[in-house]
Enzyme design. Structure first.
Site, PDB file in Angstrom:
ATOM      1  N   GLU A 533      11.205  -3.497   1.026  1.00  0.00           N
ATOM      2  CA  GLU A 533      10.138  -3.691   0.046  1.00  0.00           C
ATOM      3  C   GLU A 533       8.775  -3.369   0.643  1.00  0.00           C
ATOM      4  O   GLU A 533       7.904  -2.820  -0.035  1.00  0.00           O
ATOM      5  CB  GLU A 533      10.159  -5.138  -0.462  1.00  0.00           C
ATOM      6  CG  GLU A 533       9.140  -5.446  -1.544  1.00  0.00           C
ATOM      7  CD  GLU A 533       9.383  -4.656  -2.831  1.00  0.00           C
ATOM      8  OE1 GLU A 533       8.415  -4.460  -3.577  1.00  0.00           O
ATOM      9  OE2 GLU A 533      10.544  -4.243  -3.070  1.00  0.00           O
ATOM     10  N   HIS A 538       3.830   1.017   2.737  1.00  0.00           N
ATOM     11  CA  HIS A 538       3.134   1.715   3.828  1.00  0.00           C
ATOM     12  C   HIS A 538       3.946   2.840   4.457  1.00  0.00           C
ATOM     13  O   HIS A 538       3.396   3.626   5.238  1.00  0.00           O
ATOM     14  CB  HIS A 538       2.701   0.725   4.909  1.00  0.00           C
ATOM     15  CG  HIS A 538       3.767  -0.224   5.359  1.00  0.00           C
ATOM     16  ND1 HIS A 538       4.947   0.189   5.940  1.00  0.00           N
ATOM     17  CD2 HIS A 538       3.824  -1.588   5.330  1.00  0.00           C
ATOM     18  CE1 HIS A 538       5.670  -0.859   6.251  1.00  0.00           C
ATOM     19  NE2 HIS A 538       5.028  -1.956   5.883  1.00  0.00           N
ATOM     20  N   HIS A 628      -2.604   3.081   0.797  1.00  0.00           N
ATOM     21  CA  HIS A 628      -1.548   2.266   1.399  1.00  0.00           C
ATOM     22  C   HIS A 628      -1.199   2.717   2.818  1.00  0.00           C
ATOM     23  O   HIS A 628      -0.079   2.540   3.277  1.00  0.00           O
ATOM     24  CB  HIS A 628      -0.292   2.224   0.525  1.00  0.00           C
ATOM     25  CG  HIS A 628      -0.490   1.489  -0.766  1.00  0.00           C
ATOM     26  ND1 HIS A 628      -0.862   0.162  -0.817  1.00  0.00           N
ATOM     27  CD2 HIS A 628      -0.385   1.914  -2.053  1.00  0.00           C
ATOM     28  CE1 HIS A 628      -0.967  -0.211  -2.092  1.00  0.00           C
ATOM     29  NE2 HIS A 628      -0.693   0.833  -2.843  1.00  0.00           N
ATOM     30  N   ASP A 633      -6.958   3.172   3.749  1.00  0.00           N
ATOM     31  CA  ASP A 633      -7.586   2.054   3.034  1.00  0.00           C
ATOM     32  C   ASP A 633      -8.870   1.606   3.717  1.00  0.00           C
ATOM     33  O   ASP A 633      -9.833   1.197   3.057  1.00  0.00           O
ATOM     34  CB  ASP A 633      -6.607   0.885   2.938  1.00  0.00           C
ATOM     35  CG  ASP A 633      -5.479   1.161   1.944  1.00  0.00           C
ATOM     36  OD1 ASP A 633      -5.534   2.208   1.272  1.00  0.00           O
ATOM     37  OD2 ASP A 633      -4.540   0.352   1.858  1.00  0.00           O
TER      38      ASP A 633
END
Length: 676
Positions: A533, A538, A628, A633
């Site tokens: 998940e 990333h 991500h 970011d």
């Protein structure tokens, strides 16, 4: 059993028994008074002398019969080991004295010779197979229209086809083991090695480039692909080469013809527009002809650029490479957000470097800011400086100068093959700037990812309260401060339950400029599996972190990078939690003042507006690149902070203390809203 008695050991045993018997007899006779003491002493001395003599004789017998036999047998075994005559045994009868060792040695030698024969047969079969594959590969390579060269890491030729030989032999003699740089210019090859090496495993398809021969006789269009071993280490590279000269000449001729046609048609059209008897009709037809010519011209330039060996380029990587090449007392800083461009990185580096040096010579400038940008109409890269502004006439002369290792191409040629030859001149306070028009990256990096929900809002008053000691920085204007904007990627959202950092990145802001060329970016081994998940967000897998340093190594490095700057993050409490939970283990403290762009957004835009990073960027029209990822970011958050500082100043908030107090009030109000 009979064999054993043929050795010296039974005789040694008998001599020892006889000596013991004599000694015992002497003792017995002395105790019974049969002989006097002097005679007994003589008897004992004779017995000891005999024992010594027997020992010496026995040792010589052992040396002659045993030790020498072992040495002879060892020589025979070595001969079998290193010989090629097919002998696999020794004669056990010659070494009966050390039986059963000869039989054991024969077994070992037999197996060794058999293994040698099998190995030789296997090598012969593998050699035949390799020769077949080599012949097949050679046939395939020789059937190709492109020249192909394969080099090791020392740039020595290990393979090339006939096309490459015919193409390059007029420059220098090709040969296995000789350097590629005897024929092909070093600069573009090393540049592509750097680009592909920095992309890790992302360069399997290779990248195109242009290179001249060392004698500038030929311009080559090439494509380089790295060769990696099973561990991913680079062991060499493959380059395919095509003579670009004929194509360039043909394209240049067509371009000149098209320009001549366009110029010859444009003037009559203008005269018709000025002297038309029926203005409306003729004007309409003239405009239609003019638009058609413009479409042809635009299409031709698109075709020209499509032929040129281009790939997607990260502007920060490109400009950082330019900055590293300048040197010589030149201080070049890469600033601003990265953008993805489409072009030939090597020719662009050469063109930008040439222009920077000419501006420096003309204006005396030694400090340059390199940056990239984009908008709805296209993209650009450029540089700014303090000093004399360049006039257009001087700039035109610079554009006509040829570039090294590009077959006589000029700076203008490079620009025309990207997005046009027109440089954009600009004036800055105390200096000037030049911008090179570019095309945007075709692959649209970062935009092909699945749109994922943002990280949940994480509020922890105590974490931010620990960073409220602003010290001497508190009274300074926000624009004068140094910020480090950072972000982390983690195995999950629960640091207190064992989740760990898998990536941390930061970028510095100095005097209102994002120093994208001086960023911090590390992948961290979390010491635990990364859930699927989290990988969705990333893209960092267990295989990517297996050889990376742990947080105990990376976080102290990040603390050194931060130094005395103000820390900034979006949803800062989340990232701070991961940093501070390991402080005691690592012996460092993240006690710098902290600003949270999410809380500032709540204060500036109101609780009704969205405060995710995507929502804020959409409001401020900030283009998101590499979403991500920790570095992507962090870069975007840095751009958000600069916009928020402008908004804060518009509300009378100028110093760090003012911003910290605003942050506290905004957090309290937000907590009350959540309760209600």
């Amino acid at each position: 059993m009979a064999v054993k008695w043929r050795g010296p050991f039974p005789w040694l045993a008998a001599a020892f028994a006889a000596d013991v018997a004599v000694t015992v007899a002497a003792g017995y006779f002395m105790s019974q008074g049969v002989v006097d003491r002097e005679e007994l002493t003589a008897l004992v001395m004779v017995s000891l002398a005999g024992a010594a003599f027997l020992f010496a004789v026995s040792w010589k017998a052992i040396d002659f019969l045993v030790v020498r036999s072992i040495k002879k047998m060892a020589a025979e075994v070595r001969a079998i080991a290193y010989g090629t005559g097919g002998r696999d045994r020794i004669d056990p009868e010659r070494y009966f004295i050390i039986a059963p060792l000869p039989e054991a040695v024969n077994e070992v030698c037999s197996r060794m010779v058999k293994a040698r024969i099998e190995l030789a047969e296997g090598l012969s079969a593998a050699t035949r197979k390799s020769e077949e594959n080599s012949n097949r590969l050679a046939a395939i390579l020789n059937d190709l229209h492109e020249g192909v060269v394969v080099c090791n890491q020392r740039h020595q030729l290990v393979l090339y086809n006939q096309v490459a030989f015919d193409m390059l032999r007029e420059t220098a003699e090709l040969g296995l083991g000789r350097s590629l740089f005897e024929t092909v210019a070093r600069e573009p090859v090393m540049h592509m090695m750097d680009i592909l090496g920095n992309r890790g495993g992302g360069g399997e398809r290779g990248l195109p480039f242009l290179a001249g021969t060392t004698d500038d006789r030929m311009l080559l269009q090439g494509r380089m692909t790295l060769i990696r071993n099973d561990e991913g280490a680079v062991t060499g590279y493959v380059v395919t080469l095509v003579d670009a000269g004929p194509q360039l000449s043909a394209l240049a001729g067509r371009e000149a013809l098209l320009r001549e046609v366009a110029e010859d048609v444009e003037m009559p059209l203008r005269r018709m527009l000025l002297s038309a008897g029926d203005p409306n009709t003729i004007r309409h037809e003239c405009m239609a002809i003019s638009d058609a010519i413009k479409r042809v011209t635009k299409g031709y330039h698109a075709m020209l650029a499509g032929w040129w060996p281009m790939a997607d380029i990260n502007s920060t990587e490109l400009l950082s490479f330019v900055a590293s090449r300048l040197g010589g007392g030149m201080n070049a800083t890469v600033v601003g957000l990265p953008v993805w461009l489409h072009g030939d990185s090597h020719s662009l580096v050469m063109a930008i470097e040439s222009l920077v040096w000419r501006v420096a010579d003309r204006s005396g400038a030694t400090q340059f800011d390199l940056s990239g940008g984009s908008d709805d109409h296209g993209a650009w890269i450029g540089f700014a400086w303090e000093g004399e502004v360049v006039e257009q006439a001087q700039l035109d002369r610079w554009l006509a100068q040829p570039l090294v290792a590009l077959g006589g191409m000029t700076v203008k040629d490079v620009l025309e093959h990207h997005a046009g030859a027109e440089l954009v001149r600009d004036r800055r306070d105390g200096g000037g700037a030049l911008r090179i028009p570019m095309r945007k990256g075709v692959e649209r990096h970062g935009h092909g990812r699945q749109v994922l929900p943002g990280r949940p809002e994480f509020y922890d008053m105590t974490l931010l309260e620990q960073s409220r000691d602003t010290g001497a920085m508190g009274s300074r204007p926000l624009r004068s401060l140094t910020f480090v904007v950072f972000d982390t990627e983690t195995t999950g959202l629960h640091p207190s339950q064992g989740d760990q950092i898998v990536s941390i990145a930061g970028v510095r802001i100095v005097n209102g400029r994002i120093l994208s060329g001086e960023s911090f970016n590390r992948i961290v081994n979390p010491g635990r599996p990364i859930p699927a998940e989290s990988i969705r967000y990333h893209g960092i897998t267990d295989e990517m972190v297996v050889d990376k340093p742990p947080a105990g190594v990376v976080l102290p490095q990040f603390r050194s990078y931060v130094a005395d700057a103000v820390l900034v993050a979006h949803n800062a409490a989340f990232d701070l939690k991961f940093l501070r939970m390991r402080e005691s283990d690592m012996g460092v403290r993240f006690d710098s003042p902290v600003l949270d762009t999410m809380i500032l957004s709540n204060f500036l835009d109101g609780p009704e507006a969205g405060h995710s990073l995507d929502d804020i960027c959409e409001r401020y029209a900030i283009e998101i690149t590499d979403r991500h990822t920790a570095l992507g970011d962090a870069m975007v958050t840095a751009a958000v902070l600069l916009r928020q500082i402008e908004a804060l100043e518009g509300r009378g908030i100028h110093t760090l203390d003012d911003a910290v107090k605003t942050l506290d009030i905004a957090m309290i109000l937000h907590e009350r809203q959540r309760v209600l």
